[in-house]
Every structure is written in structure tokens, then in C-alpha cells.
Design a protein around this motif. Sequence first.
Motif, short mmCIF file in Angstrom:
data_model
loop_
_atom_site.label_atom_id
_atom_site.label_comp_id
_atom_site.label_asym_id
_atom_site.label_seq_id
_atom_site.Cartn_x
_atom_site.Cartn_y
_atom_site.Cartn_z
N PRO A 487 34.68 40.19 40.18
CA PRO A 487 33.77 40.48 39.08
C PRO A 487 34.52 41.15 37.92
O PRO A 487 35.50 41.84 38.19
N PRO A 488 34.15 41.01 36.66
CA PRO A 488 32.98 40.23 36.25
C PRO A 488 33.29 38.75 36.02
O PRO A 488 32.38 37.96 35.93
N GLU A 489 34.58 38.40 35.95
CA GLU A 489 34.91 37.03 35.57
C GLU A 489 34.48 36.00 36.59
O GLU A 489 34.08 34.90 36.27
N GLY A 490 34.60 36.36 37.87
CA GLY A 490 34.29 35.40 38.92
C GLY A 490 35.40 34.37 39.03
O GLY A 490 36.59 34.66 38.84
N GLY A 530 25.89 30.31 32.60
CA GLY A 530 25.56 28.98 32.07
C GLY A 530 26.75 28.05 32.16
O GLY A 530 27.83 28.37 31.69
N TYR A 531 26.54 26.90 32.81
CA TYR A 531 27.59 25.88 32.87
C TYR A 531 27.19 24.75 31.93
O TYR A 531 26.83 23.66 32.36
N VAL A 532 27.22 25.06 30.66
CA VAL A 532 26.83 24.06 29.66
C VAL A 532 27.82 24.14 28.50
O VAL A 532 28.37 25.20 28.22
N ILE A 564 36.33 27.12 33.71
CA ILE A 564 37.27 27.78 32.78
C ILE A 564 36.55 28.92 32.06
O ILE A 564 35.48 28.74 31.50
N ASN A 565 37.17 30.09 32.10
CA ASN A 565 36.57 31.28 31.51
C ASN A 565 36.87 31.38 30.02
O ASN A 565 37.63 30.59 29.46
N HIS A 566 36.27 32.40 29.43
CA HIS A 566 36.30 32.55 27.96
C HIS A 566 37.33 33.59 27.50
O HIS A 566 37.55 34.60 28.15
N SER A 567 37.94 33.31 26.38
CA SER A 567 38.70 34.35 25.68
C SER A 567 38.59 34.09 24.20
O SER A 567 38.86 32.98 23.73
N LEU A 604 43.63 29.69 32.56
CA LEU A 604 43.25 28.90 31.39
C LEU A 604 41.99 29.48 30.78
O LEU A 604 41.07 29.87 31.51
N LYS A 605 41.99 29.56 29.46
CA LYS A 605 40.80 30.09 28.78
C LYS A 605 40.60 29.40 27.45
O LYS A 605 41.56 28.99 26.81
N TYR A 606 39.36 29.24 27.07
CA TYR A 606 39.08 28.77 25.72
C TYR A 606 37.99 29.64 25.12
O TYR A 606 37.33 30.41 25.83
N ASP A 607 37.87 29.54 23.82
CA ASP A 607 36.88 30.37 23.13
C ASP A 607 35.53 29.68 23.21
O ASP A 607 35.37 28.56 22.69
N TYR A 608 34.58 30.31 23.89
CA TYR A 608 33.26 29.69 24.04
C TYR A 608 32.55 29.54 22.68
O TYR A 608 31.57 28.82 22.57
N GLY A 609 33.04 30.28 21.69
CA GLY A 609 32.46 30.14 20.36
C GLY A 609 31.18 30.94 20.18
O GLY A 609 30.53 30.85 19.15
C1 LIG Z 1 31.35 28.42 32.51
S1 LIG Z 1 31.29 29.80 33.54
C2 LIG Z 1 32.94 30.06 33.95
C3 LIG Z 1 33.20 30.11 35.41
C4 LIG Z 1 32.66 31.29 36.09
N1 LIG Z 1 33.54 32.42 35.93
C5 LIG Z 1 32.38 31.05 37.56
O1 LIG Z 1 32.66 31.93 38.33
O2 LIG Z 1 31.86 30.02 37.89
C6 LIG Z 1 30.87 31.02 32.40
C7 LIG Z 1 30.63 32.32 33.02
O3 LIG Z 1 31.83 32.91 33.47
C8 LIG Z 1 31.83 34.30 33.21
N2 LIG Z 1 32.91 34.56 32.29
C9 LIG Z 1 33.57 33.67 31.56
N3 LIG Z 1 34.56 34.26 30.87
C10 LIG Z 1 34.55 35.54 31.18
C11 LIG Z 1 35.33 36.64 30.77
N4 LIG Z 1 36.33 36.52 29.89
N5 LIG Z 1 35.04 37.85 31.29
C12 LIG Z 1 34.04 37.98 32.16
N6 LIG Z 1 33.28 36.97 32.58
C13 LIG Z 1 33.51 35.76 32.09
C14 LIG Z 1 30.52 34.65 32.61
O4 LIG Z 1 29.71 35.07 33.61
C15 LIG Z 1 30.06 33.31 32.06
O5 LIG Z 1 28.66 33.23 32.03
#
Ligand SMILES: C[S@@+](CC[C@H](N)C(=O)[O-])C[C@H]1O[C@@H](n2cnc3c(N)ncnc32)[C@H](O)[C@@H]1O
Length: 627
Positions: A487-490, A530-532, A564-567, A604-609
Motif C-alpha cells: 500500500p498505497p500503490e498496490g 479505477g481501471y479505465v 501501470i501506476n501513476h506519476s 513503469l509509470k505514466y501521468d494519468y492526467g
Molecule cells: C490503474 S490502477 C493501477 C494498478 C493498481 N496499483 C493495482 O494494484 O491494481 C490505478 C490505481 O492504482 C493506485 N495508484 C496508481 N498510482 C499510484 C501512485 N503513484 N501512488 C499510489 N497509488 C497509486 C491507485 O489506487 C489507483 O486508483
Amino acid sequence: MAEQAQKRSADRHVVYCLLCHKPQDTLSVHLSRVCMKNSTPKQREAELEKAKVSHREWVRHNRCWDYNQLCEILPDPRSRMAMLKELLRRGFFVKNQPQDIEEAEDAGVSAVNCVLITCLLHDNKINTLYYSTLKTISQLWFYSSIPAPGIEDCQRILRASKSDVLRICGDLEMNKEGPRTDKTLYRYFCEALLVFKHMQCPQAVEALTDEEWVNRTEQGERVVIGVQGERASSMRIALTKEEEAFLELYFVRIRPENLQPQTDCNNFFVSSDGKAVQSVSRDMNRLHELYKMAPYTSQCVRRAVEAAAKILPSQQKGALLHYLGLSAGVFQLQDVIDAALLLESLSSRSAYETSLETGGAAGGPRRDFMAFVNTFPVSLEGLPPSKKQRMEAGFPENRVFYDKWRASQYAQREKHLLSYYKLRKPSAAKVARLIAQEGWTVNCPRPEHIVQLWRPAPKKMVEADSFVIRCVSEQTWTGLAIKDFGPPEGLGVVATRPFFKEDIVCDYHGKVVTAAEGRAKVHSQFDEPGYVFFFKAGERELCIDSQTSPCECHPNMNTFGRRINHSRKMPNLKPIHCTMTINDQDQEVILFKATRDITVGTQLKYDYGVRRRSFQGEGLTLDWLDE
Ligand SMILES: C[S@@+](CC[C@H](N)C(=O)[O-])C[C@H]1O[C@@H](n2cnc3c(N)ncnc32)[C@H](O)[C@@H]1O
């Protein structure tokens, strides 16, 4: 009182402080209070004087630019236009600038230019009507997408003026006094030889001196200027004997008539008022005008050389850059001659040469490179013909065609190697292995060179690339792994092999729905991530819904894109929208492209915008969105 104050303020002269670079109404006061408060009055006075001198210098000389100078400094038309606009915006004066910048830059003008371009392409010449609309060919060329002119196009003026010049030569040799205009035309032609045949920049031609001319050196069939003599030379070129004769005739017959006894001019090209020729570019424009031709500029021909030189190995390219005066370096006589020969060989059919020469005797050496490659076809595997083979087949014994043959093979090999890496940039080791497999040992590109040459495929090519299409439809992306970051990224995605900038890494896989459907999905899954992925395809607002995993089409897979997570601050991927034909159906696809080199193990990260504020209060706890 108020009137007096107004008058005083109007009289005030704003001068820039040279220390803080800010404009000052009263510089002396500013210096004593701010920038030089600890200095003596004498020091401040000296500084004030310096600033005034600098100010005057700027106003008198430096506020004015010449567009031709911009062309030399900024060969790329787009950067140059941006710079020109910026200079004008800042109040500089720019002389010789192209007309109608705004208008021509506007996409709306393309209709007019299309007509011009079509005429140019069909006819290969511009009539006076079109000519009056356009100032230079480079202008037309810049504002349109027609192919850039080749070397031969730029040399057309030499061919057009040749018969007049030969007539003037005859008159001069027979001591027949011709009109002044003939002598000026003759000078233009000599300048044009240096600009369009030897691709020298106008400034170098202007700077050529009498001393450089008299110190020219003859070597074999060539006459080299600029490698002898005391002074650093403005140009180093190898003329043919015939070109030397043209210039010598100018030097002994026309130049002395122009020289004034009082003026101390040691330039080779002297105008009729006895002064050094100020603008060879202007002379070239006039020469074109005389023959009702739209003027090609020196940049045109230099760009044409650059384009033609693309096929050459880097060493030869370097030699050409030296010759063109674009890079410094020590020059030996033979280097100059070799570079001149190379330059000539670049023109696929040196029409100027063939027409200037009296023509070889029947059965004499054939000079055409096309004939050469017909006799000795260039192939990936073959060897270039030996001197004996070349001569037996009737080609000159020199190495011009031989070098060109090798350059063509080298270019073929480059292309061949690059064809293996359409989608992803290779490592040098990988290319080295491929070269070893091919068994090439000579005339072979270096692996590092291939890596350097690699360019990402344009979007259109990516869209049609069968490898990408397969990866998208079968989700067979490699070099990626899903990792749990806690957590929190997962979960997130890491690279398990290096990716290079511009590589296509994977896609955002899911079902394409409308944006409205996507939003509804997000709201209904309030507590879940959200996976959208929302995007626009032309006017349509769409969304890739990958909420459900595994998806219907790949029930045994965990696809990467959705993980892919956000940055915001340090993304290493960028999404790009493509339309691909998959299983005979057009499909909107989001591909992720690397925005930098990515090492193994990097997430890997991209900007969710989206930002915290996008959620209008509800997302205030989502700190990570802004990181
Ligand atoms: C499209 S998912 C990405 C994959 C997700 N981390 C998972 O475990 O399935 C988007 C979610 O990932 C988490 N997330 C993405 N980028 C993050 C970041 N930089 N820091 C913390 N949480 C992040 C948030 O909960 C977000 O709603």
C-alpha cells in the motif's frame, strides 16, 4: 510642475544595467543604490560609461538582423521561423526576411501554394507570375511538403548562365570591350561556382582574399584554394582546371578594373564601386532574376548535399562537412581534393559538369554512376570492383565511383540491419551479433552507429506493424512483470529488460466503450481503483474499460496496461492513441511509449492526467496524484 516632470521623464534615457541586466531610468542612481553601492564614485562612473557605450552599440548595430544570417545559424526552417517571430516580437529589425510569414504559416495558405507547388513539380520551373509571389525557393519549400530540391536543381543557374559566360570569356580574351553588365554577370557566375558547385556559404565567398587566390596550389587535375598561405583561410576547396580558368579571367581582367586606387580592398570579389562584395546572397538572387529563375539559396544547395550525403559513411560525411566549412579541422591538400570529388559524385548526374566540359572523346571514360552500378550491381554481400575491373569496363581509374559504390552498399547494410529493429531500439551487442551472423567484415557499419541511427517508427508505421498488432491482439508483450509494491500503490509493472526511449512497451488493454459508459463504470465502483483510460479519437470521447480482470478475450492472463501506476513528476511512459486493424476490424488502441531509457527493475509509470483538484474536494486525500 507636473508638466516639467513629464518633460523630464520623457527626456530620460533608459539604459540597461550591465550587472543586473535590467533597464534603468537613471542608471547612475541605480548603480549607487543597488548594483555598485559599495564601489567608489569613479568605479560607478566607469560602469555608467560602459553601459552607455554598450547601449549605443546595441541601438546602432545590434538591433538589426539579416534573415540570411538567421538561415546560416538556424538551418531548420521551423526553428528559424520561431526565432524570426520572436525577434520581431521583441522589436528587432530583420532585413531580407521572407514576406508573408504569418500568411504562409497559416494552414489556409496551402491552397495557394498547392497550385504553385503543382506547377513547380510539373514544370520544374517557376514563371515570373509565381516568382513574384515567392521570394525564394526555400520559402516555398519550407511552407509546403514538396521534396526539397536536389543538388542538380540548385546548379541549374550555372547551366542557364553558361553560354552567356562563355561568350563574355570570348570577348574578354579578344580584348573586346563589353558592357559593364556583362562583367557583373561574369562575377556573379564566378561567385555562383563557389556557392552552387562547391557549396560554400556566401560569407566565405565574400571573405575570399586575393592572397588566398594567388597561393592556390595545383595538384593533378585540381587547383586547391586555402591550404597554403599565411592566413587562416575562409574556404578550402578544390576547383577543376576549367573553374580555375573562369576565376583567373575574372581576377586578371575584371577585378582590376573595379579596384579603386584609394581603397584598400584585398577581397577577391570586388564590386564595381571598388568595395568588397557585401552580399553574395544578394548577387545570387540577382543572377537568378536575370534568368527569370526563382532563386535557390546557398542553404538550399547545402541542404541538398546533406540529404544526398545521408547514404555516406560517417567518415565521408565528416569530410564533406569540412569541405562545406561546417566543421573545423586540419586539412591536407589531398583531403580537399577527395572531398571535392565526393561532393561531385553526390550529384547523381552532374549535368553541370557534362555541359561545361567539351565532352569526352567518343569511347572515352563513361562517367555516369548509373552505368557503373548497372555494370557492378550493389548488393549486401558483394565486393566493389577492383581498379582493373573498373578500367576494363571503361570507367575512370579514380576512386569516385568505387567510393560511391561502397557508400551505397554501406547504406544498404545500415538499412538491412535497422529493418530488424522496427519497434524497439537494439543494444549494440545485439547488432554486433547480427553483423557477425551476416559475416560482414569490411565496409560494415559499427553496431554503435546502428544504435545511434535507430529512430522510432512513425505512428502510421506502428499502426501497421504486424508485430505490434500481434502483441495487442494476443497480449504477448515481453520484458514486463507485475510486482506488488504494497500500500498505497498496490500492484505495479516493472521492466525485466531494458527499454530505450521511444520503444513501444505495451498497450492499455480492455474493452473500448464511450466515455459516458466509462464514467458510469467508475461511479458504480466507487470504492475500487479505477481501471479505465479516457481518451479522444477525433471528435469521439472514448474509454478503455479494463475494470474486469481477467478480460473475456484473455481469460488466462493478467494484462499489463491496467496495472501501470501513476506519476506526474517522473513518468517514463507516454500513452499514444492509434487506430489498428485487428482481425479485419478497426480498433482504437492506446500504446505506451517509453519517454526515456528504462533500466531493468524500474517501475513503469505514466501521468494519468488527473490531479487532486480534478476531483473537486473528493480527491483531497489522493496525494499521490500530484506526485
Ligand atoms: C490503474 S490502477 C493501477 C494498478 C493498481 N496499483 C493495482 O494494484 O491494481 C490505478 C490505481 O492504482 C493506485 N495508484 C496508481 N498510482 C499510484 C501512485 N503513484 N501512488 C499510489 N497509488 C497509486 C491507485 O489506487 C489507483 O486508483
